[in-house]
Design an enzyme around this catalytic site. Structure first.
Site, mmCIF file in Angstrom:
data_model
loop_
_atom_site.group_PDB
_atom_site.id
_atom_site.type_symbol
_atom_site.label_atom_id
_atom_site.label_comp_id
_atom_site.label_asym_id
_atom_site.label_seq_id
_atom_site.Cartn_x
_atom_site.Cartn_y
_atom_site.Cartn_z
ATOM 1 N N PRO A 153 44.710 43.544 42.852
ATOM 2 C CA PRO A 153 44.582 44.431 41.603
ATOM 3 C C PRO A 153 42.946 44.173 41.404
ATOM 4 O O PRO A 153 42.154 43.175 41.689
ATOM 5 C CB PRO A 153 45.195 43.725 40.594
ATOM 6 C CG PRO A 153 45.680 42.494 41.020
ATOM 7 C CD PRO A 153 45.595 42.441 42.365
ATOM 8 N N ASN A 154 42.557 45.611 40.803
ATOM 9 C CA ASN A 154 40.962 45.679 40.574
ATOM 10 C C ASN A 154 40.310 45.806 41.667
ATOM 11 O O ASN A 154 38.886 46.086 41.444
ATOM 12 C CB ASN A 154 40.527 44.831 39.537
ATOM 13 C CG ASN A 154 41.422 44.860 38.323
ATOM 14 O OD1 ASN A 154 41.611 46.083 37.749
ATOM 15 N ND2 ASN A 154 41.844 43.694 37.636
ATOM 16 N N ARG A 172 32.870 47.173 39.042
ATOM 17 C CA ARG A 172 33.238 46.091 38.255
ATOM 18 C C ARG A 172 32.514 44.915 38.275
ATOM 19 O O ARG A 172 32.667 44.445 39.477
ATOM 20 C CB ARG A 172 34.840 45.722 38.594
ATOM 21 C CG ARG A 172 35.613 44.684 37.755
ATOM 22 C CD ARG A 172 36.883 44.462 38.104
ATOM 23 N NE ARG A 172 37.262 43.178 37.308
ATOM 24 C CZ ARG A 172 37.838 42.348 37.922
ATOM 25 N NH1 ARG A 172 38.097 42.265 39.366
ATOM 26 N NH2 ARG A 172 38.511 41.035 37.078
ATOM 27 N N ASN A 183 43.278 38.899 49.734
ATOM 28 C CA ASN A 183 42.461 38.521 48.566
ATOM 29 C C ASN A 183 43.621 39.079 47.480
ATOM 30 O O ASN A 183 43.635 40.203 46.886
ATOM 31 C CB ASN A 183 41.170 39.388 48.442
ATOM 32 C CG ASN A 183 40.489 39.205 47.154
ATOM 33 O OD1 ASN A 183 40.979 38.680 46.252
ATOM 34 N ND2 ASN A 183 39.091 39.542 47.215
ATOM 35 N N HIS A 185 46.336 33.301 40.585
ATOM 36 C CA HIS A 185 46.708 32.274 39.641
ATOM 37 C C HIS A 185 47.990 32.163 39.168
ATOM 38 O O HIS A 185 48.598 31.004 38.391
ATOM 39 C CB HIS A 185 45.650 32.289 38.301
ATOM 40 C CG HIS A 185 44.275 32.741 38.950
ATOM 41 N ND1 HIS A 185 43.379 31.843 39.861
ATOM 42 C CD2 HIS A 185 43.651 33.887 38.878
ATOM 43 C CE1 HIS A 185 42.625 32.519 40.239
ATOM 44 N NE2 HIS A 185 42.347 33.725 39.762
ATOM 45 N N ASP A 192 55.553 32.899 47.313
ATOM 46 C CA ASP A 192 56.651 32.960 48.201
ATOM 47 C C ASP A 192 56.457 33.760 49.473
ATOM 48 O O ASP A 192 57.158 33.443 50.681
ATOM 49 C CB ASP A 192 57.989 33.030 47.547
ATOM 50 C CG ASP A 192 58.384 31.938 46.536
ATOM 51 O OD1 ASP A 192 57.666 31.114 46.494
ATOM 52 O OD2 ASP A 192 59.221 32.169 45.657
ATOM 53 N N LEU A 252 35.996 36.755 46.756
ATOM 54 C CA LEU A 252 34.776 37.403 46.913
ATOM 55 C C LEU A 252 33.756 36.204 46.021
ATOM 56 O O LEU A 252 32.581 35.939 46.613
ATOM 57 C CB LEU A 252 34.315 38.576 46.077
ATOM 58 C CG LEU A 252 35.232 39.975 47.028
ATOM 59 C CD1 LEU A 252 35.298 41.038 46.078
ATOM 60 C CD2 LEU A 252 34.482 40.051 48.095
ATOM 61 N N SER A 253 34.098 35.862 44.925
ATOM 62 C CA SER A 253 33.460 34.951 44.236
ATOM 63 C C SER A 253 34.158 33.510 44.275
ATOM 64 O O SER A 253 35.106 33.573 44.940
ATOM 65 C CB SER A 253 33.500 35.288 42.623
ATOM 66 O OG SER A 253 34.995 35.180 42.230
ATOM 67 N N ARG A 270 33.995 29.478 38.118
ATOM 68 C CA ARG A 270 34.240 30.460 36.896
ATOM 69 C C ARG A 270 35.068 29.851 35.813
ATOM 70 O O ARG A 270 35.308 28.526 35.769
ATOM 71 C CB ARG A 270 34.855 31.792 37.632
ATOM 72 C CG ARG A 270 33.875 32.208 38.399
ATOM 73 C CD ARG A 270 34.277 33.639 39.170
ATOM 74 N NE ARG A 270 34.440 34.693 38.084
ATOM 75 C CZ ARG A 270 35.168 35.647 38.122
ATOM 76 N NH1 ARG A 270 35.637 35.850 39.403
ATOM 77 N NH2 ARG A 270 35.249 36.654 37.196
ATOM 78 N N ARG A 290 40.835 30.225 36.338
ATOM 79 C CA ARG A 290 40.866 30.504 37.821
ATOM 80 C C ARG A 290 40.652 29.374 38.938
ATOM 81 O O ARG A 290 40.653 29.756 39.981
ATOM 82 C CB ARG A 290 39.203 31.391 38.014
ATOM 83 C CG ARG A 290 39.579 32.613 37.246
ATOM 84 C CD ARG A 290 38.465 33.371 37.371
ATOM 85 N NE ARG A 290 38.072 34.637 36.402
ATOM 86 C CZ ARG A 290 38.476 35.619 36.416
ATOM 87 N NH1 ARG A 290 39.471 36.160 37.458
ATOM 88 N NH2 ARG A 290 38.197 36.776 35.529
#
Length: 146
Positions: free
Chosen positions: A10-11, A18, A74, A80, A87, A104-105, A110, A114
């Site tokens: 997502p995102n 972003r 990714n 998390h 699974d 990426l980070s 952070r 996370r």
């Protein structure tokens, strides 16, 4: 030619827009182009995909097992808390395939929430904090192990 699914959660379609100070300025389209070049240089056939849908990611991991394709994943925020994704990822590695978790980070630099990955313990390995270069590193590992 070794097939690799490069799966983004997502995102990640919002790359470049972003929080570029966290995720970099490369767009998802630029990531797709870079992965295609890196994969070709390594003799890999990479299929890059992105979804905001957890169930679609699970289905793609099942597809990887059935097609005997290695995975660079990714999982983004699903990292998390998604036990369903965990699974499905475990099925990839239990099938003897390589699954590299990519971020990426650096999640450990952070927010505290996370710092926990439910994917990491079932992945072959994790690459984090190197921006889009992390995907190149993941492909190099997959090429070396396939």
């Amino acid at each position: 030619m070794t097939r690799v699914l490069v799966l983004n959660g997502p995102n990640l379609a919002r790359l470049g827009v972003r929080e570029p100070e966290v995720y970099g300025s490369s767009t998802h389209d630029e990531l797709v182009t870079a992965v295609g070049k890196w994969a070709a240089d390594l003799g890999l056939d990479a299929d890059v995909r992105q979804t905001d849908d957890e169930s679609e990611l699970v289905g793609w991991l099942h597809e990887a097992v059935d097609a005997r394709a290695h995975v660079a994943l990714n999982p983004a925020a699903f990292t998390h808390y998604s036990y369903a994704l965990r699974d499905a990822a475990a099925q990839v590695t239990h099938a003897g395939l390589v699954l590299v978790e990519v971020h990426l980070s650096n999640p450990y630099a952070r927010e505290a929430f996370r710092h926990v990955s439910v994917i990491g313990p079932v992945a072959t390995g994790t690459i984090a904090g190197f921006g889009v270069e992390g995907y190149r590193l993941a492909l190099e590992v997959i090429a070396a192990r396939s």
